[in-house]
Design an enzyme around this catalytic site. Structure first.
Site, PDB file in Angstrom:
ATOM      1  N   ASP A 223       1.341  -1.072  -0.009  1.00 17.20           N
ATOM      2  CA  ASP A 223       0.224  -0.156  -0.173  1.00 17.20           C
ATOM      3  C   ASP A 223       0.779   0.956   0.041  1.00 17.20           C
ATOM      4  OD1 ASP A 223       0.849  -0.381   2.747  1.00 17.20           O
ATOM      5  OD2 ASP A 223      -1.088  -0.542   4.103  1.00 17.20           O
TER       6      ASP A 223
ATOM      7  N   ASN B  22      -7.087  -1.256  14.923  1.00 20.52           N
ATOM      8  CA  ASN B  22      -8.572  -1.633  14.481  1.00 20.52           C
ATOM      9  C   ASN B  22      -8.358  -2.721  13.923  1.00 20.52           C
ATOM     10  OD1 ASN B  22      -7.767  -0.618  11.872  1.00 20.52           O
ATOM     11  ND2 ASN B  22      -9.014   0.927  11.964  1.00 20.52           N
TER      12      ASN B  22
ATOM     13  N   HIS C 223      -6.998  -3.369  11.109  1.00 17.04           N
ATOM     14  CA  HIS C 223      -6.699  -3.709   9.416  1.00 17.04           C
ATOM     15  C   HIS C 223      -5.489  -4.330   8.632  1.00 17.04           C
ATOM     16  CE1 HIS C 223      -4.160   0.355   9.725  1.00 17.04           C
ATOM     17  NE2 HIS C 223      -4.079  -0.441   9.003  1.00 17.04           N
TER      18      HIS C 223
ATOM     19  N   GLU D 123      -9.183  -1.017   5.541  1.00 22.28           N
ATOM     20  CA  GLU D 123      -9.911  -0.773   6.717  1.00 22.28           C
ATOM     21  C   GLU D 123     -11.030  -1.297   7.141  1.00 22.28           C
ATOM     22  OE1 GLU D 123      -8.055   1.229   8.847  1.00 22.28           O
ATOM     23  OE2 GLU D 123      -7.587   3.111   7.755  1.00 22.28           O
TER      24      GLU D 123
HETATM   25  P1  PGA Z   1       2.864  -1.278  12.502  1.00 25.67           P
HETATM   26  O1  PGA Z   1       1.813  -1.351  11.128  1.00 25.67           O
HETATM   27  O2  PGA Z   1       3.764  -2.404  11.748  1.00 25.67           O
HETATM   28  O3  PGA Z   1       3.761  -0.023  12.059  1.00 25.67           O
HETATM   29  O4  PGA Z   1       2.247  -1.395  13.518  1.00 25.67           O
HETATM   30  C1  PGA Z   1       0.822  -2.262  10.935  1.00 25.67           C
HETATM   31  C2  PGA Z   1      -0.707  -1.058  10.152  1.00 25.67           C
HETATM   32  O5  PGA Z   1      -1.189  -0.058  11.154  1.00 25.67           O
HETATM   33  O6  PGA Z   1      -0.836  -2.205   9.201  1.00 25.67           O
END
Ligand code: PGA
Length: 242
Positions: free
Chosen positions: A69, A136, A138, A143
């Site tokens: 992404d 959350n 995602h 999301e």
């Molecule tokens: P992080 O992010 O690996 O920096 O914790 C994960 C995400 O929010 O997809």
């Protein structure tokens, strides 16, 4: 639930254990087509893989890497862009030809066309997908509420995701949207590894293990994937695996 859960005593053991499996996959299929996440979770795994590349025990010369992404609205050289993070922590230091690293064209004037073009580049899909999990639930920028059959698309970020992007930025113009590979091609991958470390992820990990698959918890769709693993360190496993 088909999801296989593996937990490790420390984040160092976690990173080594995952890198062992990754090295095995690359040895079995040097042309492995990866979808890789930026973000902080995989950084130690990437460092461990780089060590193996330098030692000569892993090679990416015939592999392909697709970025999961990318944030919209940031300058191309912003260090917080996902492509720049993944380049910094992994891709720039690999024996991977530059033409084998693919990213969605988030600066294109026609974002729908950019998404269709990325889907066409992804083509036959992924052999191995590495995903962090948002607090959350995602995955990528899919999301809560994202349809399960969606391809690459423009996604609005939830407030919690915008806030947590601050960890990657050296300014406070936090992104509010991005382009992401959708749940459909992620779920179609031959193998998927969900990654979580640290106590801040223990709550979402507990939900993932307790709840049936549903669209308010996008990571939960991988509970029924035929070849998905959830890799946890002790802190992220919390009490659920005790
Ligand atoms: P992080 O992010 O690996 O920096 O914790 C994960 C995400 O929010 O997809």
């Amino acid at each position: 639930m088909k999801l296989q859960v593996e937990s490790f005593g420390s984040e160092t053991e976690w990173a080594r254990g995952i890198a062992d499996r990754w090295q095995e996959r690359l040895t079995a299929n040097p042309a492995l087509r990866h979808c890789l996440a930026a973000g902080l979770t995989p950084v130690r795994i990437y460092a461990e893989m780089l060590r193996r590349v330098r030692e000569g025990s892993a090679r990416f010369g015939d592999a392909r890497i697709f970025l999961l992404d990318e944030y919209g609205g940031l300058a191309p050289d912003d260090p917080g862009r996902c492509a720049n993070m993944l380049r910094r922590f992994l891709v720039d230091h690999l024996d991977l030809p530059p033409s084998a690293f693919f990213t969605p064209s988030v600066d294109a004037p026609d974002l729908d066309a950019a998404c269709r073009e990325y889907d066409a580049t992804i083509g036959g899909g992924f052999d191995l997908v590495l995903l962090g999990i948002g607090t959350n639930g995602h995955v990528g920028m899919n999301e809560p509420g994202t349809p399960v059959d969606i391809d690459t698309h423009r996604a609005g970020l939830h407030v919690e995701t915008v806030t947590s992007s601050a960890r990657y930025m050296n300014h406070d113009r936090f992104p509010t949207w991005g382009l992401t590979i959708g749940l459909r091609p992620l779920l179609a991958a031959r193998e998927v590894w969900l990654l979580a470390t640290g106590a801040a992820k223990a709550g979402i990990v507990a939900r993932l293990l307790a709840e049936e698959a549903h669209s308010d918890l996008p990571a939960s769709w991988f509970r029924d994937h035929p070849n998905a693993r959830l890799f946890l360190d002790r802190a992220a496993a919390g009490d659920v695996l005790a």
